[in-house]
Enzyme design. Structure first.
Site, short mmCIF file in Angstrom:
data_model
loop_
_atom_site.label_atom_id
_atom_site.label_comp_id
_atom_site.label_asym_id
_atom_site.label_seq_id
_atom_site.Cartn_x
_atom_site.Cartn_y
_atom_site.Cartn_z
N HIS A 1 -15.97 14.50 19.89
CA HIS A 1 -15.27 13.25 18.95
C HIS A 1 -15.12 13.89 17.63
CE1 HIS A 1 -15.20 10.03 21.90
NE2 HIS A 1 -16.56 10.14 22.03
N HIS B 1 -22.18 12.20 23.41
CA HIS B 1 -23.12 12.16 24.30
C HIS B 1 -24.13 13.44 24.29
CE1 HIS B 1 -20.88 9.04 26.80
NE2 HIS B 1 -20.99 8.39 25.39
#
Length: 173
Positions: free
Chosen positions: A71, A100
């Protein structure tokens, strides 16, 4: 459904809790954080009124201010809007999710921890950064313990094996 599960929040998207001389701040990084907006004004007031006996200030939000995961780095622009408040009022650590993985970054005396390895598929590291100190593509969770003037943060895997350990000592002035 979140507020149905936590009715005592009375619909609050941001709030703080004091426990064991720790001041926990929960923010909503999907809500506006620019100066003059409700969350910014609330955060400024909260930081200005932290109880005097507080040893450490800990912030939680969803989007990381520093990350090398896939991200975008600081995709919500929080470094410009609220990071100056963190630095001015002595925040010690900021926990985020979104990528994650587990990652520890450090900037201007504040640890920025991404602890988002709770069960979804893990993300590989996407880039490097001078702020990032450790990136682990591992399932993880963190524990916090205050011992006197020390805050001990441990990142563990599901088998309770130690992945990372940070000890923050309160600056005595």
């Amino acid at each position: 459904s979140y507020f149905a599960r936590f009715p005592y929040l009375h619909g609050a998207h941001w709030y703080s809790v004091d426990d064991n001389k720790l001041h926990f701040i929960v923010l909503d990084s999907n809500s506006e954080t620019r100066e003059g907006h409700a969350q910014y004004n609330w955060l400024l007031n909260d930081l200005q009124t932290v109880p005097a006996e507080t040893k450490f200030i800990i912030v939680f939000d969803h989007h990381p201010l520093f990350t090398t995961g896939p991200h975008s780095d600081d995709e919500k622009g929080l470094r410009e809007t609220i990071m100056p408040l963190f630095e001015e009022y002595g925040v010690n650590v900021v926990f985020s999710g979104h990528n994650h993985s587990y990652e520890r970054s450090f900037n201007h005396g504040i640890y920025y921890i991404v602890s988002a390895g709770g069960g979804a598929p893990l993300y590989a590291q996407a880039r490097s950064s001078g702020y990032s100190q450790l990136y682990l593509e591992e399932y993880n969770f963190c524990t916090l313990q205050r011992v006197g003037n020390k805050l001990i943060i441990e990142a563990l895997n599901p088998q309770f094996e130690l992945l990372d350990r940070i000890v923050i000592e309160r600056n005595q002035h």
